[in-house]
Motif scaffolding. Structure first.
Motif, PDB file in Angstrom:
ATOM      1  N   UNK A   1       1.157 -11.335   8.505  1.00 41.98           N
ATOM      2  CA  UNK A   1       2.132 -10.365   9.030  1.00 41.98           C
ATOM      3  C   UNK A   1       2.089  -9.071   8.223  1.00 41.98           C
ATOM      4  N   UNK A   2       2.521  -7.988   8.862  1.00 41.73           N
ATOM      5  CA  UNK A   2       2.626  -6.743   8.099  1.00 41.73           C
ATOM      6  C   UNK A   2       3.829  -5.943   8.588  1.00 41.73           C
ATOM      7  N   UNK A   3       4.263  -5.018   7.741  1.00 42.14           N
ATOM      8  CA  UNK A   3       5.403  -4.160   8.064  1.00 42.14           C
ATOM      9  C   UNK A   3       5.114  -2.760   7.506  1.00 42.14           C
ATOM     10  N   UNK A   4       5.701  -1.773   8.148  1.00 48.44           N
ATOM     11  CA  UNK A   4       5.560  -0.407   7.643  1.00 48.44           C
ATOM     12  C   UNK A   4       6.848  -0.006   6.924  1.00 48.44           C
ATOM     13  N   UNK A   5       6.735   0.869   5.971  1.00 46.83           N
ATOM     14  CA  UNK A   5       7.944   1.415   5.340  1.00 46.83           C
ATOM     15  C   UNK A   5       7.781   2.918   5.170  1.00 46.83           C
TER      16      UNK A   5
ATOM     17  N   UNK B   1       0.871  -1.172   0.000  1.00 39.70           N
ATOM     18  CA  UNK B   1       0.000   0.000   0.000  1.00 39.70           C
ATOM     19  C   UNK B   1       0.911   1.226   0.000  1.00 39.70           C
ATOM     20  N   UNK B   2       1.059   1.838  -1.160  1.00 36.34           N
ATOM     21  CA  UNK B   2       2.034   2.919  -1.311  1.00 36.34           C
ATOM     22  C   UNK B   2       1.657   4.159  -0.515  1.00 36.34           C
ATOM     23  N   UNK B   3       0.358   4.392  -0.393  1.00 34.69           N
ATOM     24  CA  UNK B   3      -0.056   5.596   0.320  1.00 34.69           C
ATOM     25  C   UNK B   3       0.093   5.440   1.827  1.00 34.69           C
ATOM     26  N   UNK B   4      -0.241   4.263   2.308  1.00 31.62           N
ATOM     27  CA  UNK B   4      -0.147   4.029   3.753  1.00 31.62           C
ATOM     28  C   UNK B   4       1.285   3.704   4.160  1.00 31.62           C
ATOM     29  N   UNK B   5       2.130   3.328   3.193  1.00 30.89           N
ATOM     30  CA  UNK B   5       3.489   2.916   3.541  1.00 30.89           C
ATOM     31  C   UNK B   5       3.458   1.607   4.312  1.00 30.89           C
ATOM     32  N   UNK B   6       2.612   0.690   3.843  1.00 30.59           N
ATOM     33  CA  UNK B   6       2.473  -0.584   4.559  1.00 30.59           C
ATOM     34  C   UNK B   6       2.559  -1.747   3.587  1.00 30.59           C
ATOM     35  N   UNK B   7       3.098  -2.836   4.078  1.00 30.31           N
ATOM     36  CA  UNK B   7       3.129  -4.052   3.272  1.00 30.31           C
ATOM     37  C   UNK B   7       2.498  -5.167   4.105  1.00 30.31           C
ATOM     38  N   UNK B   8       1.583  -5.918   3.464  1.00 34.69           N
ATOM     39  CA  UNK B   8       0.900  -7.009   4.168  1.00 34.69           C
ATOM     40  C   UNK B   8       1.228  -8.333   3.497  1.00 34.69           C
ATOM     41  N   UNK B   9       1.506  -9.327   4.347  1.00 35.18           N
ATOM     42  CA  UNK B   9       1.691 -10.682   3.845  1.00 35.18           C
ATOM     43  C   UNK B   9       0.373 -11.414   4.089  1.00 35.18           C
ATOM     44  N   UNK B  10      -0.436 -11.547   3.031  1.00 37.55           N
ATOM     45  CA  UNK B  10      -1.769 -12.147   3.195  1.00 37.55           C
ATOM     46  C   UNK B  10      -1.680 -13.633   3.507  1.00 37.55           C
ATOM     47  N   UNK B  11      -0.568 -14.252   3.182  1.00 38.10           N
ATOM     48  CA  UNK B  11      -0.417 -15.687   3.460  1.00 38.10           C
ATOM     49  C   UNK B  11      -0.225 -15.927   4.955  1.00 38.10           C
ATOM     50  N   UNK B  12       0.582 -15.060   5.584  1.00 35.04           N
ATOM     51  CA  UNK B  12       0.886 -15.280   7.006  1.00 35.04           C
ATOM     52  C   UNK B  12       0.144 -14.319   7.923  1.00 35.04           C
TER      53      UNK B  12
END
Lengths: 443, 172
Positions: free
Chosen positions: B137-141, B124-135
């Protein structure tokens, strides 16, 4: 009140009409020198054509030489150089160095007086940092940046933070600027200067020739740096004055300029360094390196194939023979260096030792031609990178070292401390016997 | 505007994946993306190209793309079908080449450590977030700067320059 700045910041400020710049700021800088070769320039030329830009902004700021795959190694590379040559003609670029006059661009540019202190320079080649030895801001870019600069004469940069390296003391005999930069990279890692400028200072640097300084700036990119830079002192100014009558400005870092980090190094404590496969940061003092056998010894590239490098190799090779089972290849960096080496009798020494000598080319440094490695072959090389597959087969191994260490290893047949030979008369030192281990002669 | 990118992960956990590995110099005689794509990553992952489906993502460790300035590295990966790369960090010339091509390169520390080959990843480029839908988990960037986003939206530096007419200047 003036803001204290480093050399890099001063050059970028002066070229973007700013009184001062700070690290992290994006500036649009006028580019004084654009260097072009046959690998990354044709894509840029195609991009310009696609955009409908038919003229280079200022042909007098462009210097062109084919270097990577010359003389053409196959039909594709012949077509690349043909396209380069045609474009040079079309654009009326006068500074074109054709085969016979050519050279590896980073070595050719200073030799022909094209880089001046205080300038900005780019090339579609990562080792453009070499030119920082002249107190210039010089950095490698991709083809798109090259195209944009050819079109406009300007390019955007994020002002880098600067790391300061204070190198005091004198390099001991048998230890060279290549050993120093391999040592620095081993200390900070291949990303230790990522996005940063590496600025070299100190009594050791001041005593180095321009050739030796170029080697140090050349490999700044192997620590991830945007540029490597040394203040232009008397040595640099004299070198440039002998080759150019153009005016230039010498920038020096302010006493109170801000540095992101500083590292003090005592050069007198160094020994020859060898970077083991497969990273330039895997440097070890020669005493800690196994004397593994080698298949090839390569003296070439923009890093270490200038006349001083060839002289150092010749000092060791004179009156000696390359070990059985080793191929030794010498590739002077430019045509002028080639002619100088010929005049000085170095080719006779190389030839009698059993080396082959090639015309200037980037050649095998990047696995192009003229000494590409096969499966599980091992090469000790004066080049700059030892990544997997860099010089050929992905299972080949490349060890990086100084020209003296490479020459000594070629004679011994295994990785060897050059001081063994430098301290001895050729007649009294016997080369190590040929060892037939698994890395020699594997098909 | 929701800028979302979703694709399957190809994970290269190791740091310092360099341009000689991404596209060996022996293939630099070409600059056509489709041709370069045939050899993307071949020295470290023989079957990489055959495993990639259009829209897949590379998730990598630090200093991705170090080494040479060859833009061919970006072209080879894009030609192979890679839609974006998320790495702990990027080498500077590779990062610049990516943006200049309108190719998404996101710095997000630690994602490679919690991602496996084939995981379903959404950026999600606007939120600066990446989600791993398989696990789950998520991370911010740190989101891309406005200038970088403009370059991406224009499709790279040259189209950006052409749009702006004030050729070469990010501020023009």
């Amino acid at each position: 009140m003036t803001v204290p700045m480093t050399i890099t910041e001063k050059i970028l400020a002066a070229h973007s009409a700013c009184d001062s710049v700070r690290p992290g700021q994006i500036v649009n800088a006028v580019i004084d020198l654009i260097v072009a070769h046959e690998v990354t320039t044709p894509p840029a030329v195609n991009m310009l054509a696609k955009m409908g830009i038919s003229r280079v902004f200022d042909p007098s700021r462009v210097v062109v030489t084919p270097d990577h795959f010359v003389p053409n190694k196959d039909i594709q590379t012949a077509e690349l150089t043909r396209q380069l040559r045609r474009w040079v003609e079309e654009q009326g670029i006068e500074n074109y160095y054709e085969l016979g006059d050519h050279g590896i661009c980073h070595a050719l540019i200073p030799e022909r007086g094209h880089i001046l202190p205080g300038q900005t320079a780019i090339c579609g080649d990562s080792h453009t940092t070499t030119l920082g030895a002249f107190g210039a801001f010089a950095t490698g870019v991709g083809s798109t940046d090259l195209a944009a600069t050819l079109a406009t004469g300007e390019l955007w940069f994020k002002v880098p933070e600067t790391m300061r390296f204070n190198v005091s003391g004198a390099l001991p005999p048998g230890v060279y600027s290549k050993d120093l930069i391999l040592y620095i990279i081993s200390r900070i890692g291949v990303d230790g200067a990522r996005y940063r400028a590496m600025e070299y200072h100190g009594s050791c640097i001041e005593t180095l020739s321009m050739e030796a300084r170029m080697t140090i700036c050349n490999m700044a990119v192997e620590a991830g740096a945007k540029t490597g830079i040394i203040e232009a002192d008397q040595t640099a100014v004299e070198y440039v004055r002998a080759r150019s009558d153009k005016d230039f400005t010498v920038y020096v870092s302010d006493e109170d300029a801000e540095y992101a980090a500083a590292l003090d190094i005592d050069a007198s404590s160094l020994e020859p360094v060898v970077a083991l496969p497969h990273l330039p940061s895997n440097g070890r003092f020669i005493g800690e390196v196994e004397p593994v056998s080698i298949d090839q010894a390569y003296i070439g590239s923009c890093t270490n194939a200038r006349i001083e490098d060839l002289r150092e190799a010749a000092r060791i090779l004179k009156g000696r023979r390359i070990a059985r089972g080793v191929r030794a290849i010498v590739v002077p960096a430019t045509s002028a260096i080639w002619r100088q080496a010929l005049k000085e009798g170095l080719f006779e020494i190389f030839s009698e030792a059993g080396c082959v000598v090639s015309t200037a080319t980037c050649g095998a440094c990047l696995g192009g031609h003229m000494g590409v490695l096969g499966r599980r072959e091992r090469c000790i090389s004066t080049t700059n990178r030892n990544f997997v597959g860099r010089m050929g087969h992905p299972e080949a191994e490349v060890y990086l070292a100084s020209p003296a260490t490479v020459a000594a290893s070629a004679v011994a047949g295994c990785i060897t401390d050059p001081r063994v030979f430098l301290n001895a008369d050729p007649m009294t030192v016997e080369a190590a016997p040929f060892q037939d281990d698994i890395h020699v002669g594997v098909s | 505007m929701g800028r979302l990118i979703r694709g399957r992960a190809h994970v290269f956990k190791r740091a310092n994946i360099n341009t000689d590995e991404i596209i060996p110099a022996r293939y630099l005689t070409a600059h056509d993306e489709a041709e370069l794509a045939l050899h993307a990553m071949e020295d470290i992952s023989r079957d990489f190209v055959s495993r990639v489906r259009p829209g897949d993502l590379i998730i990598a460790g630090g200093d991705f793309g170090c080494g040479s300035s060859r833009e061919h590295a970006v072209w080879a990966l894009r030609g192979a079908g890679i839609a974006a790369i998320v790495a702990d960090t990027f080498a500077r010339i590779f990062f610049r080449n990516a943006l200049n091509n309108g190719f998404l390169a996101i710095e997000c520390a630690g994602l490679a450590e919690i991602t496996s080959d084939g995981d379903d990843i959404e950026l999600d480029l606007d939120a600066g977030a990446v989600r791993n839908h398989t696990t789950g988990a998520s991370r911010l960037f740190t989101p891309l700067t406005p200038f970088a986003l403009e370059l991406l939206e224009a499709g790279g530096l040259l189209p950006y320059v052409a749009q702006r007419r004030g050729v070469g200047s990010p501020n023009a």
